[in-house]
Design a protein around this motif. Structure first.
Motif, PDB file in Angstrom:
ATOM      1  N   GLN A   1      23.398  39.330  52.690  1.00 53.74           N
ATOM      2  CA  GLN A   1      22.670  39.335  53.946  1.00 53.74           C
ATOM      3  C   GLN A   1      23.553  39.047  55.159  1.00 53.74           C
ATOM      4  OE1 GLN A   1      19.338  36.698  53.627  1.00 53.74           O
ATOM      5  NE2 GLN A   1      18.220  38.045  52.241  1.00 53.74           N
ATOM      6  N   ASN A   2      24.754  38.550  54.906  1.00 52.39           N
ATOM      7  CA  ASN A   2      25.643  38.276  56.026  1.00 52.39           C
ATOM      8  C   ASN A   2      25.916  39.527  56.850  1.00 52.39           C
ATOM      9  OD1 ASN A   2      25.752  35.751  54.914  1.00 52.39           O
ATOM     10  ND2 ASN A   2      27.839  35.918  54.155  1.00 52.39           N
TER      11      ASN A   2
ATOM     12  N   LYS B   1      28.785  31.202  50.273  1.00 56.16           N
ATOM     13  CA  LYS B   1      27.415  30.889  49.860  1.00 56.16           C
ATOM     14  C   LYS B   1      26.590  30.225  50.949  1.00 56.16           C
ATOM     15  CE  LYS B   1      28.719  26.515  47.585  1.00 56.16           C
ATOM     16  NZ  LYS B   1      28.714  25.779  46.306  1.00 56.16           N
ATOM     17  N   ARG B   2      27.233  29.570  51.913  1.00 58.69           N
ATOM     18  CA  ARG B   2      26.502  28.968  53.034  1.00 58.69           C
ATOM     19  C   ARG B   2      26.842  29.651  54.365  1.00 58.69           C
ATOM     20  NH1 ARG B   2      28.019  24.528  50.087  1.00 58.69           N
ATOM     21  NH2 ARG B   2      29.723  23.995  51.502  1.00 58.69           N
TER      22      ARG B   2
ATOM     23  N   GLN C   1      25.598  32.408  55.729  1.00 54.13           N
ATOM     24  CA  GLN C   1      24.475  32.881  56.526  1.00 54.13           C
ATOM     25  C   GLN C   1      23.944  31.775  57.438  1.00 54.13           C
ATOM     26  OE1 GLN C   1      21.151  34.373  54.309  1.00 54.13           O
ATOM     27  NE2 GLN C   1      20.171  35.257  56.108  1.00 54.13           N
ATOM     28  N   HIS C   2      23.817  30.580  56.891  1.00 53.01           N
ATOM     29  CA  HIS C   2      23.344  29.438  57.682  1.00 53.01           C
ATOM     30  C   HIS C   2      24.301  29.158  58.837  1.00 53.01           C
ATOM     31  CE1 HIS C   2      21.982  25.395  58.699  1.00 53.01           C
ATOM     32  NE2 HIS C   2      23.211  24.955  58.480  1.00 53.01           N
ATOM     33  N   ASN C   3      25.592  29.178  58.554  1.00 50.90           N
ATOM     34  CA  ASN C   3      26.572  28.892  59.596  1.00 50.90           C
ATOM     35  C   ASN C   3      26.689  30.022  60.600  1.00 50.90           C
ATOM     36  OD1 ASN C   3      28.165  26.212  59.027  1.00 50.90           O
ATOM     37  ND2 ASN C   3      27.814  27.127  57.028  1.00 50.90           N
TER      38      ASN C   3
ATOM     39  N   GLN D   1      24.158  31.820  61.604  1.00 46.90           N
ATOM     40  CA  GLN D   1      23.027  31.644  62.516  1.00 46.90           C
ATOM     41  C   GLN D   1      23.314  30.541  63.524  1.00 46.90           C
ATOM     42  OE1 GLN D   1      20.171  33.693  62.637  1.00 46.90           O
ATOM     43  NE2 GLN D   1      20.230  32.621  64.610  1.00 46.90           N
ATOM     44  N   ARG D   2      23.955  29.485  63.085  1.00 44.59           N
ATOM     45  CA  ARG D   2      24.309  28.399  64.005  1.00 44.59           C
ATOM     46  C   ARG D   2      25.339  28.863  65.031  1.00 44.59           C
ATOM     47  NH1 ARG D   2      25.111  22.701  61.052  1.00 44.59           N
ATOM     48  NH2 ARG D   2      25.018  22.089  63.242  1.00 44.59           N
TER      49      ARG D   2
ATOM     50  N   ASP E   1      23.400  30.758  67.591  1.00 45.43           N
ATOM     51  CA  ASP E   1      22.571  29.867  68.414  1.00 45.43           C
ATOM     52  C   ASP E   1      23.398  29.011  69.366  1.00 45.43           C
ATOM     53  OD1 ASP E   1      20.383  30.861  67.069  1.00 45.43           O
ATOM     54  OD2 ASP E   1      20.234  29.168  65.683  1.00 45.43           O
TER      55      ASP E   1
ATOM     56  N   HIS F   1      33.419  27.009  55.626  1.00 48.35           N
ATOM     57  CA  HIS F   1      32.691  28.111  56.272  1.00 48.35           C
ATOM     58  C   HIS F   1      32.921  28.118  57.776  1.00 48.35           C
ATOM     59  CE1 HIS F   1      30.676  27.713  52.377  1.00 48.35           C
ATOM     60  NE2 HIS F   1      30.222  28.942  52.548  1.00 48.35           N
ATOM     61  N   ARG F   2      32.914  26.946  58.388  1.00 45.94           N
ATOM     62  CA  ARG F   2      33.101  26.884  59.838  1.00 45.94           C
ATOM     63  C   ARG F   2      34.520  27.264  60.239  1.00 45.94           C
ATOM     64  NH1 ARG F   2      31.203  20.999  60.799  1.00 45.94           N
ATOM     65  NH2 ARG F   2      31.641  20.889  58.564  1.00 45.94           N
TER      66      ARG F   2
END
Length: 225
Positions: free
Chosen positions: A56-57, A130-131, A133-135, A137-138, A141, A174-175
């Motif tokens: 989904q990325n 694996k994380r 997508q969450h990062n 979105q951040r 934002d 991830h960041r």
């Protein structure tokens, strides 16, 4: 949302076929190379492309831009921390220091302690973390998080043995990956307010130790120390 993307450059034909098949809604079992005997390279590349598009990325415009025009450095593999700092090397640490308000050039980050990400390229990690997508979105934002000194919770920590090349520690993989792509896009390089651990190795002494080991092995004088 399904995004159609032209994959060019160094990607193989089979990779592009798999990538596009997934974007067009074809299931993985439509791999045209399945009938080939054994595990062919085309079959693996097709599956690799399909899985990349499946993640989904790719639905983030930011990621699609990176895949369409990947920076040259994005193909470099993420190196293991153990290659420069292991039990043997730790015996040659001359001094250590750390700072929780450091700044690091993200393009000097070459590796990680996290075994799951070692060996992947930065682009592969962007697509499949694996994380991520969450990062992502951040990042969408609050892009200022990567542009200005801010309190980072959880922390982002880096390790180095020479003050030149850095490795991600327990937090911030991830960041850090996102920072590389985003800051490259912005024409910047520094990530501020990060934690830096410097294990300064006595490289000259370590070199002598390795030379002595090699000499012992060559002449079979004694067992390796």
């Amino acid at each position: 949302m399904t995004a159609y993307l032209e994959i060019e450059g160094e990607a193989s034909v089979a990779f592009r076929q798999g990538f596009r098949a997934c974007q067009e809604g074809d299931p993985q079992n439509t791999n045209p190379y399945l009938e080939e005997a054994g595990e062919s390279s085309q079959r693996r590349e097709w599956d690799f492309g399909w899985h990349h598009a499946h993640d989904q990325n790719i639905n983030f415009d930011f990621v699609r831009r990176q895949v369409a025009m990947p920076p040259e450095w994005s193909q470099a593999p993420i190196k293991p921390w153990e290659a420069v700092y292991n039990r043997e090397a730790s015996a040659f640490v001359s001094h250590e220091y750390w700072s929780d308000t450091g700044s690091v050039n993200v393009f000097r980050v070459v590796g990680t302690m996290h075994q799951q990400y070692q060996g992947k390229t930065w682009l592969q990690f962007l697509l499949g973390g694996k994380r991520m997508q969450h990062n992502l979105q951040r990042l969408m934002d609050n892009p200022d998080y990567y542009l200005h000194p801010v309190i980072r919770q959880p922390k982002i920590d880096f390790y180095t043995v020479d003050g030149l090349d850095y490795y991600v520690g327990s937090d911030g993989n991830h960041r850090t990956c996102l920072a590389r792509f985003f800051l490259d896009q912005e024409g910047k390089s520094q990530l501020h307010e990060v934690t830096v651990h410097h294990h300064h190795l006595d490289q000259a002494f370590l070199h002598v130790y390795h030379a002595l080991q090699a000499s012992i092995r060559e002449h079979q004088v004694a067992k390796v120390i």
